[in-house]
Design an enzyme around this catalytic site. Structure first.
Site, PDB file in Angstrom:
ATOM      1  N   GLU A  39       0.873  -1.168   0.000  1.00  0.00           N
ATOM      2  CA  GLU A  39       0.000   0.000   0.000  1.00  0.00           C
ATOM      3  C   GLU A  39       0.910   1.217   0.000  1.00  0.00           C
ATOM      4  O   GLU A  39       1.477   1.573   1.034  1.00  0.00           O
ATOM      5  CB  GLU A  39      -0.900  -0.052   1.222  1.00  0.00           C
ATOM      6  CG  GLU A  39      -1.527  -1.431   1.313  1.00  0.00           C
ATOM      7  CD  GLU A  39      -2.705  -1.515   2.233  1.00  0.00           C
ATOM      8  OE1 GLU A  39      -2.553  -1.137   3.396  1.00  0.00           O
ATOM      9  OE2 GLU A  39      -3.758  -1.958   1.782  1.00  0.00           O
ATOM     10  N   GLU A  76       4.883  12.787  -5.062  1.00  0.00           N
ATOM     11  CA  GLU A  76       4.073  12.856  -3.847  1.00  0.00           C
ATOM     12  C   GLU A  76       4.799  13.758  -2.846  1.00  0.00           C
ATOM     13  O   GLU A  76       5.972  13.527  -2.540  1.00  0.00           O
ATOM     14  CB  GLU A  76       3.918  11.451  -3.245  1.00  0.00           C
ATOM     15  CG  GLU A  76       3.046  11.445  -2.008  1.00  0.00           C
ATOM     16  CD  GLU A  76       2.976  10.068  -1.345  1.00  0.00           C
ATOM     17  OE1 GLU A  76       4.027   9.425  -1.201  1.00  0.00           O
ATOM     18  OE2 GLU A  76       1.870   9.661  -0.969  1.00  0.00           O
TER      19      GLU A  76
HETATM   20  P1  NAD Z   1       8.350   5.054   4.587  1.00  0.00           P
HETATM   21  O1  NAD Z   1       8.317   4.283   3.322  1.00  0.00           O
HETATM   22  O2  NAD Z   1       9.473   5.974   4.820  1.00  0.00           O
HETATM   23  O3  NAD Z   1       8.332   4.052   5.852  1.00  0.00           O
HETATM   24  C1  NAD Z   1       7.310   3.106   6.034  1.00  0.00           C
HETATM   25  C2  NAD Z   1       7.806   1.978   6.910  1.00  0.00           C
HETATM   26  O4  NAD Z   1       8.836   1.256   6.236  1.00  0.00           O
HETATM   27  C3  NAD Z   1       8.397   2.412   8.238  1.00  0.00           C
HETATM   28  O5  NAD Z   1       7.939   1.532   9.248  1.00  0.00           O
HETATM   29  C4  NAD Z   1       9.889   2.260   8.008  1.00  0.00           C
HETATM   30  O6  NAD Z   1      10.633   2.065   9.191  1.00  0.00           O
HETATM   31  C5  NAD Z   1       9.913   1.032   7.139  1.00  0.00           C
HETATM   32  N1  NAD Z   1      11.125   0.833   6.323  1.00  0.00           N
HETATM   33  C6  NAD Z   1      11.966   1.780   5.841  1.00  0.00           C
HETATM   34  N2  NAD Z   1      12.930   1.202   5.096  1.00  0.00           N
HETATM   35  C7  NAD Z   1      12.697  -0.132   5.109  1.00  0.00           C
HETATM   36  C8  NAD Z   1      13.335  -1.264   4.512  1.00  0.00           C
HETATM   37  N3  NAD Z   1      14.411  -1.122   3.735  1.00  0.00           N
HETATM   38  N4  NAD Z   1      12.803  -2.485   4.719  1.00  0.00           N
HETATM   39  C9  NAD Z   1      11.708  -2.640   5.480  1.00  0.00           C
HETATM   40  N5  NAD Z   1      11.054  -1.611   6.086  1.00  0.00           N
HETATM   41  C10 NAD Z   1      11.549  -0.373   5.884  1.00  0.00           C
HETATM   42  O7  NAD Z   1       6.937   5.828   4.665  1.00  0.00           O
HETATM   43  P2  NAD Z   1       6.447   6.926   5.699  1.00  0.00           P
HETATM   44  O8  NAD Z   1       7.233   8.174   5.504  1.00  0.00           O
HETATM   45  O9  NAD Z   1       6.339   6.345   7.061  1.00  0.00           O
HETATM   46  O10 NAD Z   1       4.941   7.153   5.209  1.00  0.00           O
HETATM   47  C11 NAD Z   1       4.594   7.953   4.134  1.00  0.00           C
HETATM   48  C12 NAD Z   1       4.316   7.117   2.903  1.00  0.00           C
HETATM   49  O11 NAD Z   1       3.337   6.113   3.185  1.00  0.00           O
HETATM   50  C13 NAD Z   1       3.720   7.948   1.776  1.00  0.00           C
HETATM   51  O12 NAD Z   1       4.334   7.588   0.568  1.00  0.00           O
HETATM   52  C14 NAD Z   1       2.262   7.545   1.777  1.00  0.00           C
HETATM   53  O13 NAD Z   1       1.601   7.719   0.552  1.00  0.00           O
HETATM   54  C15 NAD Z   1       2.351   6.103   2.155  1.00  0.00           C
HETATM   55  N6  NAD Z   1       1.072   5.612   2.661  1.00  0.00           N
HETATM   56  C16 NAD Z   1       0.338   4.774   1.878  1.00  0.00           C
HETATM   57  C17 NAD Z   1      -0.889   4.308   2.302  1.00  0.00           C
HETATM   58  C18 NAD Z   1      -1.721   3.375   1.454  1.00  0.00           C
HETATM   59  O14 NAD Z   1      -2.632   2.758   1.998  1.00  0.00           O
HETATM   60  N7  NAD Z   1      -1.457   3.246   0.164  1.00  0.00           N
HETATM   61  C19 NAD Z   1      -1.370   4.686   3.561  1.00  0.00           C
HETATM   62  C20 NAD Z   1      -0.596   5.533   4.347  1.00  0.00           C
HETATM   63  C21 NAD Z   1       0.627   5.993   3.890  1.00  0.00           C
END
Ligand code: NAD
Length: 493
Positions: free
Chosen positions: A266, A397
């Site tokens: 997601e 985004e």
């Molecule tokens: P992010 O991708 O920076 O982090 C998300 C999660 O991934 C965190 O828990 C982080 O610690 C973990 N992570 C980071 N690197 C990783 C790796 N290499 N392997 C495994 N896990 C890892 O996102 P964010 O800044 O927390 O959130 C914002 C993003 O989330 C935006 O792009 C937003 O659109 C998206 N989002 C999507 C939905 C959806 O349902 N499509 C919902 C909410 C947020």
């Protein structure tokens, strides 16, 4: 100023990890959680060691056979019990959720908190997902005798599911994954976002109290990518259910490929919002203003890319400008505040960088763009107009309170602009009739399209086209997402 009165937070509270039914101290110390509204420390989160990451996955694996063999009705009843307990106690977490997310008090109470129990309640009733195939006669052949071929198709749990989530709605994001995964008979390891994991640890205490057997639900936290990355490569984890950015989603797909991880992705969004020539501009304004007022645009489904018919362009821009000027930016605890902070100083810098790129690329900064004189990480509600399709503010985004406006010359052109994006999560059409919105909406490359409305249907499948993700959740689609399909076939005489 009507400030919400909340219990003061105990910033020295010791939070632990739940692994195999034991609450354990973190193996690698703690790290600070900072309130985006005040830039003050609100608590210290556990830093799991890599050994604890492995332990959590192993505990979930050990608990799998017992949980998988528990009848679905019993599993779902436990989810219902968890939902009841969450609903009873979630109010006690208001200060913590508000403090670590920086969400305004109104968004905390109206969106962050209630949706947590709701997501569990959605799966309190078991669903029969079995399907029988129509039997058909088979003639004798070299493989066997003649008979009547039959098959029954059932859904099996995938196994151990790592739930790795984003920071914006920490409780909702996790419960939206854990509930359908558990209902289907999977065990879970939860890895919330580094920025705001504390309330989720508290919710885990509530969930555990509902009576889940040890190891069925586990939680680990950490300040960087390591804990999540450790789960993605763990041979004990069968599936990664990820909510986060598309860039990290790509890394997870790559890292998970060696162990053939099942994936529910997601990811990011850049919601197109088409306004046709006959639309009700005022209805669309309310939706578009949510980019500013709903958690400062930190929501993947936000209608950030406005594509308005040229004949309605000036009207839209004038009205949006007026609305932006009316939104109070300020202390997130003030009940009159509409626009609160973004999550971190780093993220504010990123949002500001995008706004500057818009101006550098030729957009007009209609309003906002400034940094309010407040202690936290605030960005003014920002409106960029005269945008062109290839600008960075249109293609990327931003995840902040920034709206970009483009003009179109008719429905075909509007659809072309909407589809000129790597993303395809949630888009919107505002038209003079629902029928016209439907016809335009079905042509948008987007997993979800809102017609004259921002509101999603809670049981409708949710997920993205293109770089916005893989798979669907919510309702029965969530059960499908967390299951493997098994066909049992026979040949009757
Ligand atoms: P992010 O991708 O920076 O982090 C998300 C999660 O991934 C965190 O828990 C982080 O610690 C973990 N992570 C980071 N690197 C990783 C790796 N290499 N392997 C495994 N896990 C890892 O996102 P964010 O800044 O927390 O959130 C914002 C993003 O989330 C935006 O792009 C937003 O659109 C998206 N989002 C999507 C939905 C959806 O349902 N499509 C919902 C909410 C947020």
């Amino acid at each position: 100023m009507a400030l919400a009165e909340l219990e003061p937070l105990n910033t020295d509270e010791e939070y632990r990890l739940l692994i195999g039914g034991e609450w354990v101290a973190p193996g690698a110390g703690t790290y600070e959680i900072v309130d985006p509204n005040t830039a003050r420390v609100v608590g210290h989160a556990p830093e799991a060691s890599m050994a604890q990451v492995a332990d959590a996955a192993a505990a979930a694996k050990a608990a799998l056979p017992g949980w998988r063999d528990t009848p679905m009705a019993e599993r779902c009843a436990l989810l219902g019990r968890a939902a009841n307990l969450i609903d009873e106690r979630i109010g006690g977490l208001t200060g913590l959720v508000q403090g670590e997310t920086g969400a305004t008090i109104n968004i905390t109470e109206a969106v962050q908190l209630p949706a947590c129990g709701e997501r569990f309640r959605q799966y309190e009733i078991p669903v029969d997902l079995d399907e029988s195939m129509t039997p058909y006669p088979v003639e004798a052949n070299p493989l066997g005798p003649a008979g009547l071929a039959g098959a029954h198709v059932i859904r099996q749990p995938v196994g151990v599911v790592a739930c790795i989530t984003s920071y914006n709605f920490p409780l909702v994001n996790v419960s939206g994954k854990a509930a359908p995964a558990l209902a289907m008979g999977n065990t879970v390891v939860i890895k919330p976002a580094p920025q705001d994991p504390l309330a989720m640890i508290k919710v885990m205490e509530i969930i555990e109290e509902a009576g889940f057997p040890p190891g069925v639900v586990n939680i680990i936290t950490g300040s960087g990518a390591a804990a999540g990355a450790g789960l993605v490569t763990s041979p004990d984890v069968n599936m990664v259910s990820f909510t986060g950015s598309s860039a990290v989603g790509v890394k997870i797909m790559e890292a998970g490929s060696a162990t053939m991880k099942r994936l529910l992705m997601e990811l990011g969004g850049k919601g197109a919002c088409i306004l046709t020539d006959d639309c009700d501009v005022d209805a669309a304004i309310g939706a578009i203003a949510s980019v500013w007022g709903l958690h400062s645009g930190q929501i993947c489904t936000a209608p950030t890319r406005v594509i308005v018919h040229r004949s309605r362009y000036d009207e839209l821009v004038d009205k949006l400008t007026a609305v932006a000027g009316m939104l109070k930016v300020g202390d997130a605890l003030d009940r009159e505040t509409i626009v609160g902070p973004v999550i971190t100083e780093t993220h504010r810098n990123r949002v500001e960088h995008f706004i500057a790129s818009g101006v550098a690329d030729g957009a007009t900064l209609q309003c906002g763009g400034g940094r309010p004189d407040l202690p936290g990480y605030f960005v003014e509600p920002t409106l960029l107009v005269d945008c062109e399709p290839d600008m960075r503010v249109v293609q990327h985004e931003i995840f902040g309170p920034v709206v970009a406006v483009l003009a179109h010359d008719g429905d075909d052109h509007a659809v072309e602009l909407a589809n000129d994006s790597d993303y395809g999560l949630f888009s919107y059409v505002f038209a003079g009739s629902t029928a016209r919105a439907f016809e335009v909406g079905r042509r948008i490359e987007s997993g979800n399209v809102g017609l004259n409305s921002l509101a999603p249907h809670v049981h409708a499948p949710f997920g993205g086209f293109k770089m916005s993700g893989v798979g669907r959740d919510r309702g029965v689609f969530g059960l499908h997402a967390y299951s493997e399909i098994q066909a049992l076939s026979w040949l009757a005489k």
